[in-house]
Design a protein around this motif. Structure first.
Motif, short mmCIF file in Angstrom:
data_model
loop_
_atom_site.label_atom_id
_atom_site.label_comp_id
_atom_site.label_asym_id
_atom_site.label_seq_id
_atom_site.Cartn_x
_atom_site.Cartn_y
_atom_site.Cartn_z
N UNK A 21 24.37 0.55 56.86
CA UNK A 21 23.59 -0.01 55.75
C UNK A 21 23.06 1.14 54.90
N UNK A 22 23.72 1.41 53.79
CA UNK A 22 23.26 2.46 52.87
C UNK A 22 23.22 3.84 53.50
N UNK A 57 30.83 -7.59 62.79
CA UNK A 57 32.05 -7.68 61.98
C UNK A 57 31.79 -7.46 60.49
N UNK A 58 30.71 -8.05 59.99
CA UNK A 58 30.45 -7.98 58.54
C UNK A 58 29.76 -6.67 58.15
N UNK A 59 28.75 -6.26 58.91
CA UNK A 59 27.97 -5.06 58.55
C UNK A 59 28.60 -3.80 59.12
N UNK A 60 28.99 -3.84 60.41
CA UNK A 60 29.52 -2.64 61.07
C UNK A 60 31.03 -2.48 60.90
N UNK A 61 31.69 -3.51 60.38
CA UNK A 61 33.12 -3.41 60.14
C UNK A 61 33.97 -3.47 61.39
N UNK A 62 33.45 -4.03 62.46
CA UNK A 62 34.22 -4.14 63.69
C UNK A 62 35.23 -5.29 63.57
N UNK A 117 18.91 0.13 61.45
CA UNK A 117 18.19 -0.30 62.66
C UNK A 117 17.53 -1.66 62.46
N UNK A 118 17.00 -1.89 61.26
CA UNK A 118 16.39 -3.19 60.98
C UNK A 118 17.42 -4.31 61.12
N UNK A 119 18.61 -4.07 60.60
CA UNK A 119 19.67 -5.07 60.71
C UNK A 119 20.14 -5.21 62.15
N UNK A 155 19.77 1.73 67.03
CA UNK A 155 18.33 1.63 67.31
C UNK A 155 17.85 2.85 68.08
N UNK A 156 18.61 3.25 69.11
CA UNK A 156 18.21 4.38 69.92
C UNK A 156 18.22 5.69 69.15
N UNK A 157 19.24 5.91 68.33
CA UNK A 157 19.33 7.15 67.55
C UNK A 157 18.21 7.24 66.54
N UNK A 158 17.87 6.12 65.93
CA UNK A 158 16.77 6.10 64.96
C UNK A 158 15.45 6.48 65.65
N UNK A 159 15.20 5.91 66.83
CA UNK A 159 13.96 6.23 67.56
C UNK A 159 13.97 7.67 68.02
N UNK A 160 15.15 8.20 68.35
CA UNK A 160 15.25 9.58 68.85
C UNK A 160 14.92 10.61 67.77
#
Length: 546
Positions: free
Chosen positions: A9-10, A54-59, A17-19, A425-430
């Protein structure tokens, strides 16, 4: 082939992380606020996680669905396989009438429900956690509490709250051994460090159990017993993990704490024993048989008492035998590792993910060992094959919605892990720098809240904790240990364990009610552990770090 992206996301970790957190937020809002049935809430959150993946992460859709199927399979084996067989053992005691015998026997030890909660939910639950783990103590102790007349909701809350301090050393220290593998740090060193954190929680957990049973006023009469239990457990867990054996930490602590409670009750009984009239409304236990109260004072036949305790003794013996190195090595020959068909994943750096590797440990899993204990129990209770099968059928019927919930929750966890939502989420908190010492336990708490397993949380975030520690100049062993210690507090709010507790006490659909009663304790203990972690990373308590 899918390669994880951490900031879809951007190119912002914060917004991503919010998403990424949305499936968890939706799950807990549905459970705790809107009171939606757990299996419905889990399926809704699973669907949302697939959409985000699928939509946001492109999986690719196929990869997301395959990750979900692997998670669902893992939810059934080994997790539900353990719980189903544990509840079956209990159902056989109901079928033969030994349920009432056990009820009367415990009532003679102490007729005070606060004492009973401490002995069963905390001490005995810790022993079951040490030997089996993976939700087994919640399933076993909750029905044992109902055997003593506890209301189903209270029994579930007590079992979940008590299943905290022992969790990091559960299943013979499997979470810590796993943490050592993924971080490259010695498991003995990590176990010693965890043994300098979770004992602090252990001191206060029995006091919390007393408050749950009878309110804060109940502490006036029972606090010495609760405090002695907590202190003895804490000292034993610390001493064993630091100086004797990490895998035996909970075994020693549980036995010594139970002995301390029994000794204290003989010396100092509460002046006003607390007992609530049982109200069984849809609970797993039947009403006490006619004349139950009158028979408490008249001992049952000794042979019947032995049979009533036999299932739990058999469970302990079977699990201990299976932990003997020679036996364990022999059983391990029936362990097979396979790649989940069609699932091809790479991490953000382009390396292969371990997630598609599925382990079928057919004989070393506690579920199979619990099944063996159940077969021996069938013989000990003189139960015919048709009656035993009837009890197994009743167990499957009782757990039908829990089975759906647990499989959906693990599918959710695997989709989030495979797509990169969890690691985002974990990387953002780290990235919090020196403040990460305060946040580190939250990461472990989040991991267990998602997966229901301290072992899984350590696999997921253990290496990340060490990387963040090195970047922030913090002790790596402290941050890795804080992941496991914080994780134990996420156990009680994990939808997986909520479903197990609700099914065990016959409160399917009431997981939200249980969640609202345990979330407060989870957060209180989590805040305390975060403060402890921060102090251990500072000069104030740095002497506690190995």
């Amino acid at each position: 082939m899918y390669q994880q992206v951490l900031d879809p996301v951007g190119h912002s970790l914060a917004w991503s992380s919010l998403v990424a957190a949305l499936p968890l937020l939706v799950l807990f809002v549905l459970l705790g606020v809107l009171r939606v049935t757990a299996w419905v809430a889990s399926l809704v959150s699973l669907a949302l996680s697939v959409v985000i993946a699928t939509v946001i992460y492109g999986m690719p859709v196929g990869q997301a669905l395959l990750a979900g199927t692997e998670g669902a399979a893992f939810g059934f084996f080994p997790i539900l396989w353990i719980v189903i067989n544990a509840i079956w053992v209990f159902q056989m005691t109901v079928e033969t009438g030994h349920f009432d015998v056990l009820r009367r026997s415990f009532a003679r030890v102490s007729d005070d429900q606060r004492i009973q909660a401490i002995i069963i939910a905390f001490s005995f639950g810790a022993l079951i956690e040490a030997l089996a783990g993976f939700g087994t103590p919640v399933a076993v102790t909750s029905v044992m509490l109902i055997a003593l007349g506890f209301k189903p909701l209270k029994a579930a809350v007590l079992a979940l709250t008590a299943n905290t301090a022992p969790v990091a050393f559960g299943a013979m220290a499997t979470p810590i051994i796993t943490l050592g593998k993924v971080t490259g740090l010695p498991s003995d060193t990590l176990g010693a460090m965890v043994g300098r954190q979770t004992p602090v929680l252990a001191v206060f957990v029995p006091l919390a159990l007393v408050i749950i049973v009878s309110g804060a006023k109940g502490l006036r009469d029972t606090w010495p017993v609760a405090l002695v239990c907590g202190v003895v457990f804490a000292v034993a867990q610390y001493a064993t993990s630091n100086f004797v054996s990490v895998p035996l930490a909970d075994v020693v602590a549980s036995l010594l704490s139970a002995a301390a409670v029994v000794a204290m009750v003989r010396v100092r009984r509460p002046r006003e024993p607390y007992t609530e009239p049982a109200v069984i409304a849809g609970g797993a236990a039947d009403e006490p048989t006619p004349g139950f109260a009158a028979r408490v004072a008249r001992p049952d036949d000794r042979a019947e008492v032995v049979r009533a305790y036999a299932p739990y003794g058999i469970i302990i013996v079977v699990f201990v035998i299976c932990q003997i190195p020679v036996v364990k090595a022999l059983l391990d020959k029936a362990t097979f590792t396979v790649r989940w068909p069609g699932l091809h994943l790479l991490n953000a750096r382009g390396g292969p993910l371990a997630l598609p590797t599925f382990t079928l440990n057919l004989l070393t899993t506690p579920g199979t060992q619990m099944l063996v204990a159940g077969l021996i129990t069938m013989i000990a209770l003189r139960l015919t094959v048709p009656r035993a099968l009837k009890a197994y059928g009743a167990t499957l019927h009782q757990l039908r919605w829990a089975i759906v919930t647990v499989m959906a929750v693990l599918a959710l966890a695997f989709v989030m892990n495979a797509s990169g939502q969890t690691i985002t989420l974990g990387t953002w908190m780290a990235g919090a720098g020196g403040a990460f010492a305060l946040l580190s336990p939250i990461l472990g708490w989040l991991g267990v809240a998602v997966t229901g397993s301290d072992t899984s949380s350590n696999s997921l975030f253990g290496a990340l904790q060490v990387t963040a520690a090195n970047q922030a100049g913090l002790p790596a062993v402290l941050m890795a240990a804080a992941n496991s210690s914080g994780g134990v507090l996420g156990k009680m709010i994990s939808p997986q364990n909520l479903a197990i507790a609700a099914a065990a006490v016959g409160l399917d659909g009431k997981e939200g009610d249980i969640f609202r009663r345990v979330i407060v304790w989870s957060l209180i203990f989590l805040v305390a552990l975060c403060a402890l972690s921060a102090l251990q990373a500072s000069p104030v308590l740095s002497w506690m770090v190995t």
